[in-house]
Design a protein around this motif. Structure first.
Motif, mmCIF file in Angstrom:
data_model
loop_
_atom_site.group_PDB
_atom_site.id
_atom_site.type_symbol
_atom_site.label_atom_id
_atom_site.label_comp_id
_atom_site.label_asym_id
_atom_site.label_seq_id
_atom_site.Cartn_x
_atom_site.Cartn_y
_atom_site.Cartn_z
ATOM 1 N N SER A 153 -15.660 29.419 -13.840
ATOM 2 C CA SER A 153 -15.135 29.635 -15.182
ATOM 3 C C SER A 153 -13.707 30.145 -15.147
ATOM 4 O O SER A 153 -13.335 30.954 -14.284
ATOM 5 C CB SER A 153 -16.018 30.649 -15.917
ATOM 6 O OG SER A 153 -15.416 31.060 -17.126
ATOM 7 N N VAL B 50 -15.560 17.058 -19.501
ATOM 8 C CA VAL B 50 -15.605 18.018 -18.393
ATOM 9 C C VAL B 50 -16.727 17.665 -17.422
ATOM 10 O O VAL B 50 -16.569 17.729 -16.200
ATOM 11 C CB VAL B 50 -15.764 19.453 -18.933
ATOM 12 C CG1 VAL B 50 -16.030 20.435 -17.799
ATOM 13 C CG2 VAL B 50 -14.505 19.862 -19.699
ATOM 14 N N HIS C 172 -15.002 24.452 -23.193
ATOM 15 C CA HIS C 172 -15.365 23.073 -23.521
ATOM 16 C C HIS C 172 -16.496 23.095 -24.536
ATOM 17 O O HIS C 172 -17.441 23.847 -24.415
ATOM 18 C CB HIS C 172 -15.731 22.275 -22.273
ATOM 19 C CG HIS C 172 -16.683 22.955 -21.346
ATOM 20 N ND1 HIS C 172 -16.337 24.037 -20.559
ATOM 21 C CD2 HIS C 172 -17.983 22.707 -21.085
ATOM 22 C CE1 HIS C 172 -17.379 24.416 -19.855
ATOM 23 N NE2 HIS C 172 -18.406 23.635 -20.160
ATOM 24 N N GLY D 25 -15.975 23.851 -9.786
ATOM 25 C CA GLY D 25 -15.205 23.364 -10.928
ATOM 26 C C GLY D 25 -14.796 24.537 -11.796
ATOM 27 O O GLY D 25 -15.660 25.236 -12.349
ATOM 28 N N ASP E 81 -23.877 21.406 -21.474
ATOM 29 C CA ASP E 81 -23.316 20.704 -20.325
ATOM 30 C C ASP E 81 -24.365 19.871 -19.604
ATOM 31 O O ASP E 81 -24.114 18.724 -19.218
ATOM 32 C CB ASP E 81 -22.695 21.706 -19.348
ATOM 33 C CG ASP E 81 -21.461 22.385 -19.912
ATOM 34 O OD1 ASP E 81 -21.059 22.065 -21.049
ATOM 35 O OD2 ASP E 81 -20.898 23.247 -19.217
ATOM 36 N N LEU F 285 -13.862 25.708 -14.954
ATOM 37 C CA LEU F 285 -13.975 25.120 -16.282
ATOM 38 C C LEU F 285 -13.376 26.029 -17.352
ATOM 39 O O LEU F 285 -13.761 27.185 -17.481
ATOM 40 C CB LEU F 285 -15.445 24.847 -16.610
ATOM 41 C CG LEU F 285 -16.273 24.144 -15.522
ATOM 42 C CD1 LEU F 285 -17.680 23.879 -16.030
ATOM 43 C CD2 LEU F 285 -15.600 22.853 -15.065
ATOM 44 N N ALA G 58 -20.482 25.366 -11.224
ATOM 45 C CA ALA G 58 -19.664 25.565 -12.422
ATOM 46 C C ALA G 58 -19.072 26.969 -12.410
ATOM 47 O O ALA G 58 -19.768 27.950 -12.642
ATOM 48 C CB ALA G 58 -20.495 25.361 -13.677
ATOM 49 N N LEU H 254 -10.691 21.988 -14.516
ATOM 50 C CA LEU H 254 -10.977 20.959 -15.511
ATOM 51 C C LEU H 254 -10.663 21.550 -16.883
ATOM 52 O O LEU H 254 -11.357 22.448 -17.356
ATOM 53 C CB LEU H 254 -12.435 20.512 -15.423
ATOM 54 C CG LEU H 254 -12.841 19.845 -14.104
ATOM 55 C CD1 LEU H 254 -14.325 19.495 -14.115
ATOM 56 C CD2 LEU H 254 -12.003 18.585 -13.836
#
Length: 347
Positions: free
Chosen positions: A148, A248, A202, A197, A39, A199, A146, A266
């Motif tokens: 999850s 992402v 990804h 975010g 990322d 996430l 970030a 996202l």
């Protein structure tokens, strides 16, 4: 006269500080934790294209930068360690970025059962330390954390959105939930521009091999080259919501460009099984996966009660974010990269 000179000096000092603050506000700069990972590398590329001055947090700046090694000459490295809160504060103080993207954290979920205290400290503790540093040093810094989808766990419904109740099922997920909640609490209490975010899975050609997507694409490439004759997996009907990491990270950047901070899911919003993953990867090399696939019962975990799929409607409507790489193209890119890597001469 002496008192007049003192007042003038104070006025000049205040003016200088104001000018420095304005210069920092106009300067496009960002600090990325997790710069060596998948990322971090995609985000760094995006920010550099946007004209940012990019700082990367590195435990030992002289080491390899992993996925961002190709960007080494374009990055400014600052020392820091997730478990050393003073070093995190020092990194913020020395770089004084306009934006912080907190991506660094242990990412392989099974490891959190081995060292739950370490996972909690590295994930929730580092988030708290960074947010505290921003509050105390420069509350104008914008922060992306970030989170999850793992924090949803056995959620009451699918797909999951920003208000879905969370029922984490492992220490990693619990730590991510705490970091997510801390972000919201300090945003509300201290007025920070802090976003979380959420996430979902990804992937990319830069994904480590312990993740199932990369295991599958590498196996397909190796079998196509005649280097392997079998792929062993567990539950082929397990479902995931897979997106491209670059998409992402673009969403993460868009989150910090809004007038007001908020949290966003996202995700692609589309469910795929591991079986579909295997079929897509092997189709890229013209092979029938059934000839090479073996299911190992000991690798089959208990099936999740709730399908893990994200609802990105809020990101679509408020950010204008849309994934540009779909599932099939993502897997094709990964298989192609694995085929090309095998053709490179070894050092």
């Amino acid at each position: 006269m002496r008192g007049g000179r003192v007042h003038k000096l104070r006025d000049v000092s205040a003016l200088t500080q104001d000018m420095e603050a304005q210069a920092r506000a106009q300067r496009r700069s960002a600090l990325i934790t997790g710069i060596t990972g998948q990322d971090g590398s995609y985000l760094a590329e995006l920010l550099l294209e946007q004209g940012y001055e990019v700082y990367g947090l590195a435990r030992a700046p002289q080491r390899t930068l992993g996925c961002s090694e190709h960007l080494r000459e374009r990055l400014q490295l600052v020392g820091g360690d997730l478990l050393d809160h003073e070093s995190l504060s020092a990194a913020v103080a020395s770089s004084r970025p306009r934006e912080i993207y907190h991506l660094a954290a242990p990412s392989f979920v099974p490891d959190s059962w081995v060292k739950p205290a370490g996972s909690l400290a590295a994930i929730a503790g580092s988030t708290a330390a960074l947010l505290e540093a921003v509050r105390d040093l420069d509350s104008g810094i914008r922060v992306f954390v970030a989170s999850s989808a793992a924090m949803f766990g056995d959620a009451p419904h699918s797909p999951q959105h920003e208000l879905t109740p969370c029922r984490p099922a492992n220490p990693y997920a619990a730590a991510k939930l705490l970091a997510h909640q801390l972000t919201g609490l300090l945003r509300a209490h201290d007025g920070l521009y802090a976003c979380s975010g959420i996430l979902f899975n990804h992937e990319s050609p830069r994904r480590p091999e312990q993740f199932v997507t990369r295991r599958v694409t590498r196996a397909a490439a190796a079998i196509a080259r005649g280097e392997r004759d079998e792929l062993t997996l567990g539950d082929l009907d397990a479902v995931r919501d897979w997106s491209f990491a670059g998409d992402v990270m673009r969403g993460a950047w868009m989150m910090l460009q809004q007038d007001e901070p908020d949290d966003y899911v996202l995700a692609s919003g589309v469910a795929h099984t591991v079986r579909e993953l295997v079929q897509t990867a092997f189709a890229c090399v013209g092979l029938d996966p059934e000839r090479y696939l073996r299911v190992e019962p000991t690798l089959v975990r208990a099936r999740e009660a709730t399908v893990s799929v994200g609802d990105p409607s809020k990101a679509h409507s408020k950010l204008g974010w849309q994934p540009e790489v779909d599932f099939r193209e993502l897997i094709q890119r990964m298989v192609k990269a694995d085929m090309q890597a095998a053709e490179q001469p070894r050092a």
